[in-house]
Design an enzyme around this catalytic site. Structure first.
Site, mmCIF file in Angstrom:
data_model
loop_
_atom_site.group_PDB
_atom_site.id
_atom_site.type_symbol
_atom_site.label_atom_id
_atom_site.label_comp_id
_atom_site.label_asym_id
_atom_site.label_seq_id
_atom_site.Cartn_x
_atom_site.Cartn_y
_atom_site.Cartn_z
ATOM 1 N N ARG A 144 0.802 -1.232 0.000
ATOM 2 C CA ARG A 144 0.000 0.000 0.000
ATOM 3 C C ARG A 144 0.836 1.285 0.000
ATOM 4 O O ARG A 144 0.313 2.362 -0.225
ATOM 5 C CB ARG A 144 -0.963 -0.008 1.196
ATOM 6 C CG ARG A 144 -2.199 -0.836 0.915
ATOM 7 C CD ARG A 144 -3.137 -0.819 2.082
ATOM 8 N NE ARG A 144 -2.666 -1.639 3.177
ATOM 9 C CZ ARG A 144 -2.972 -1.431 4.455
ATOM 10 N NH1 ARG A 144 -3.704 -0.410 4.810
ATOM 11 N NH2 ARG A 144 -2.510 -2.248 5.386
ATOM 12 N N GLN A 152 13.654 -14.374 5.251
ATOM 13 C CA GLN A 152 12.488 -15.246 5.461
ATOM 14 C C GLN A 152 12.149 -16.058 4.211
ATOM 15 O O GLN A 152 11.444 -17.053 4.288
ATOM 16 C CB GLN A 152 11.262 -14.396 5.872
ATOM 17 C CG GLN A 152 10.092 -15.224 6.369
ATOM 18 C CD GLN A 152 8.862 -14.386 6.685
ATOM 19 O OE1 GLN A 152 8.929 -13.167 6.761
ATOM 20 N NE2 GLN A 152 7.735 -15.047 6.878
ATOM 21 N N TYR A 159 32.534 31.287 -3.581
ATOM 22 C CA TYR A 159 32.640 29.834 -3.468
ATOM 23 C C TYR A 159 33.969 29.517 -2.793
ATOM 24 O O TYR A 159 35.038 29.862 -3.309
ATOM 25 C CB TYR A 159 32.577 29.141 -4.843
ATOM 26 C CG TYR A 159 32.895 27.667 -4.672
ATOM 27 C CD1 TYR A 159 32.052 26.853 -3.915
ATOM 28 C CD2 TYR A 159 34.064 27.113 -5.191
ATOM 29 C CE1 TYR A 159 32.356 25.518 -3.694
ATOM 30 C CE2 TYR A 159 34.373 25.774 -4.963
ATOM 31 C CZ TYR A 159 33.512 24.990 -4.219
ATOM 32 O OH TYR A 159 33.815 23.678 -3.973
ATOM 33 N N ARG A 172 28.361 23.286 3.017
ATOM 34 C CA ARG A 172 28.343 21.867 2.641
ATOM 35 C C ARG A 172 29.304 21.064 3.513
ATOM 36 O O ARG A 172 29.950 21.594 4.404
ATOM 37 C CB ARG A 172 28.686 21.726 1.162
ATOM 38 C CG ARG A 172 27.604 22.307 0.260
ATOM 39 C CD ARG A 172 28.088 22.405 -1.171
ATOM 40 N NE ARG A 172 28.590 21.129 -1.651
ATOM 41 C CZ ARG A 172 29.410 20.998 -2.690
ATOM 42 N NH1 ARG A 172 29.820 22.070 -3.352
ATOM 43 N NH2 ARG A 172 29.829 19.811 -3.054
HETATM 44 C C1 UD1 Z 1 -0.417 -8.629 12.713
HETATM 45 C C2 UD1 Z 1 -1.123 -9.457 13.768
HETATM 46 C C3 UD1 Z 1 -2.355 -8.721 14.245
HETATM 47 C C4 UD1 Z 1 -1.979 -7.368 14.795
HETATM 48 C C5 UD1 Z 1 -1.172 -6.601 13.764
HETATM 49 C C6 UD1 Z 1 -0.597 -5.362 14.407
HETATM 50 C C7 UD1 Z 1 -0.611 -11.713 13.081
HETATM 51 C C8 UD1 Z 1 -1.143 -12.950 12.471
HETATM 52 N N1 UD1 Z 1 -1.485 -10.714 13.188
HETATM 53 O O1 UD1 Z 1 -1.307 -8.438 11.655
HETATM 54 O O2 UD1 Z 1 -2.993 -9.459 15.266
HETATM 55 O O3 UD1 Z 1 -3.119 -6.655 15.175
HETATM 56 O O4 UD1 Z 1 -0.061 -7.380 13.286
HETATM 57 O O5 UD1 Z 1 0.023 -4.569 13.457
HETATM 58 O O6 UD1 Z 1 0.526 -11.652 13.460
HETATM 59 N N2 UD1 Z 1 5.861 -9.670 8.360
HETATM 60 C C9 UD1 Z 1 6.948 -10.437 8.070
HETATM 61 N N3 UD1 Z 1 6.767 -11.635 7.470
HETATM 62 C C10 UD1 Z 1 5.539 -12.116 7.182
HETATM 63 C C11 UD1 Z 1 4.419 -11.330 7.505
HETATM 64 C C12 UD1 Z 1 4.603 -10.112 8.099
HETATM 65 O O7 UD1 Z 1 8.097 -10.031 8.314
HETATM 66 O O8 UD1 Z 1 5.455 -13.226 6.642
HETATM 67 C C13 UD1 Z 1 6.071 -8.384 9.034
HETATM 68 C C14 UD1 Z 1 5.547 -7.214 8.230
HETATM 69 O O9 UD1 Z 1 6.567 -6.683 7.405
HETATM 70 C C15 UD1 Z 1 5.155 -6.247 9.336
HETATM 71 C C16 UD1 Z 1 4.754 -7.149 10.494
HETATM 72 O O10 UD1 Z 1 5.327 -8.404 10.214
HETATM 73 O O11 UD1 Z 1 6.256 -5.483 9.757
HETATM 74 C C17 UD1 Z 1 3.249 -7.286 10.665
HETATM 75 O O12 UD1 Z 1 2.700 -7.784 9.476
HETATM 76 P P1 UD1 Z 1 1.326 -7.248 8.911
HETATM 77 O O13 UD1 Z 1 0.964 -8.034 7.699
HETATM 78 O O14 UD1 Z 1 1.347 -5.773 8.853
HETATM 79 O O15 UD1 Z 1 0.356 -7.601 10.117
HETATM 80 P P2 UD1 Z 1 -0.861 -8.554 10.096
HETATM 81 O O16 UD1 Z 1 -0.435 -9.957 9.816
HETATM 82 O O17 UD1 Z 1 -1.903 -7.971 9.273
#
Ligand code: UD1
Ligand code: MG
Length: 465
Positions: A15, A80, A367, A334
């Protein structure tokens, strides 16, 4: 006890609609991930960063911060691979956390920049804790389910929740601290039979909560707000701006127009600093007591001693400025500019790798690059150090109490001795010994009445009478 932080930063950040990885988008000049890393308490043994999308850029940035000494602990990274959920992000960290000898892990998100260092310190010191917030419109956040005594009972993702669970306003902030052995076991039992076909970290946290009490701390929403869109970014920046303003105003700083003034998290302001409208201070900036920073000025990675006056519309980066110096308006300092006490640098003067000693003055249109300028020396209007020959850069060294006449070009490398007087309009190519007078000009000719004669000739030539 060895607490290791795990920071999740593998997500795509769709997004944001950006080529830049989400966690590198800045809030007041510092990327979101840097805010998160810098909020970690000093006692932490290590941090593990989970990366994948935009990995090269993220790791290059972390390396840079590490070298600049900005990070409170060593940071290692785990790729990951294709992200399969927050639980999967932790599963891929198992070997690294074992290697680091973690006994407890504190989990944070790289796109949640405004959790305060105090909150992160409490999280890292807790036995078993998760951070939550109460939202009027809980939207897509996971809902926090609690036992009657307040400890965690479970977390349900919005997409998997029943209507009664969706009505819960207390939501998961995505930050947890848990004993590693218990979490490790829970991660190994994770399944992805849910609405999003993801491995949910929240399921592992809930499983740990069946074994031992996990406390729930409710924070201000601003502390746990994530940056998922440009709108979120602007709102987070406004929140950070307000937080920083409140701090510096309480320390005796005047903001003439707070809404237009941006002060980054690594800026230090002293008492009686005055910030005029539209000032932006970014990176590592220190402003001494009583300095006035004029309207529209942008300063980054710079130190100003006490009593410096920066008039409006200056751009200053990687510079050091001594006490009571006067800069601007419209000056550009600078990298490598080093001005001693009482130096004056005026309008339309650009300096780069320039060291000006006490009381030196360059007040107009100059300069000054790759140069050292002695105490009390006066640089006239339009003076230029010609430091670049098209291939290499060369130095110009100017002694004390030198008078450099207006519109002089100093063709480097060149050395000007103490007390020298350079006549206006000179092109100086040779070294000048102390106390000499030097000038290089074509002799001026004067023809009496010549102007009228020339005009007559010109009119005849053009046919105008
Ligand atoms: C997650 C939580 C949700 C919480 C929310 C808060 C889970 C299943 N849900 O939601 O309960 O309210 O965060 O913000 O955990 N990321 C990874 N690898 C992945 C997936 C995500 O590194 O495979 C990282 C994203 O970059 C981000 C963070 O984890 O920094 C959270 O991921 P995001 O998808 O924003 O959160 P949700 O899964 O929607
Ligand atoms: Mg998700």
């Amino acid at each position: 006890m060895s607490t290791v932080a795990v920071i999740l930063a593998a997500g795509l950040g769709t997004r944001m609609k950006s080529r830049l990885p989400k966690v590198l988008h800045p809030i007041l000049g510092d990327p979101s991930l840097l805010w998160v890393l810098r909020a970690l308490p000093p006692g932490l043994s290590a941090a593990v960063l989970v990366v994948h999308h935009g990995k090269e850029a993220v790791l290059a940035a972390v390396e840079c911060w590490q070298q600049a000494g900005l990070l409170p602990c060593p940071v290692s990274a785990v790729d990951q691979g294709e992200p399969l959920g927050t639980g999967h992000a932790l599963q891929v960290c198992i070997p690294e956390l074992d290697r680091l000898g973690a006994t407890r892990v504190a989990i944070l998100c790289g796109d949640v920049p405004l959790t305060t260092p105090a909150t992160v310190a409490r999280l890292c010191a807790a036995e078993a804790l998760m951070l939550a917030m109460d939202l009027p419109n809980p939207g897509s956040y996971g809902r926090v389910l609690q036992q009657p005594d307040g400890r965690l009972a479970g977390i349900v993702e919005a997409k998997d929740a029943t209507p009664e669970q969706l009505a819960v306003r207390r939501v998961n902030g995505g930050a947890y601290a848990l004993p590693w052995p218990a979490l490790r076991t829970a991660l190994q039992g994770l399944r992805n039979d849910n609405a999003q076909k993801e491995y949910y970290l929240t399921d592992a946290v809930a499983a740990v909560a069946q074994q031992l009490p996990v406390a729930v701390e409710v924070c201000a929403p601003e502390e746990l707000a994530g940056m998922n869109s440009r709108l979120d970014q602007s709102e987070l920046q406004a929140a950070a701006q307000r937080r920083i303003q409140r701090h510096w105003m309480a320390e005796g700083v005047t903001y003439l127009h707070p809404d237009s003034t941006l002060v980054g998290p690594r800026v230090f302001l002293s008492q009686d600093v005055l910030l005029e409208p539209g000032v932006r201070l970014e990176g590592a900036v220190t402003i001494g007591e009583g300095c006035c920073i004029g309207q529209g000025t942008v300063i980054s990675d710079t130190t100003l001693a006490a009593g410096v006056l920066v008039r409006p519309y200056c751009v200053i980066e990687h510079a050091v400025v001594g006490a009571e110096a006067k800069i601007g308006p419209f000056s550009r300092l600078r990298e490598g500019t080093d001005l001693a006490e009482g130096v004056h640098v005026g309008n339309f003067v650009e300096t780069k790798k320039a060291r000006l000693h006490r009381g030196a003055k360059a007040n107009h249109l100059a300069y000054l690059g790759d140069t050292e300028i002695g105490e009390g020396t006066n640089i006239g209007a339009g003076v230029i150090t010609c430091n670049y020959d098209g291939v290499n850069k060369h130095r110009t060294t100017i002694g004390r109490n030198v008078f450099v006449g207006s519109d002089t070009q100093l063709v480097a490398p060149v050395v000007i001795g103490d007390g020298v007087l350079i006549g206006a309009g000179s092109t100086v190519t040779k070294d000048v010994p102390a106390d000499a007078l030097t000038l290089s000009r074509t002799p001026q000719t004067i023809r009496e009445g010549g102007a009228t004669k020339l005009r007559l000739r010109q009119r005849k030539g053009s046919g105008v009478s």
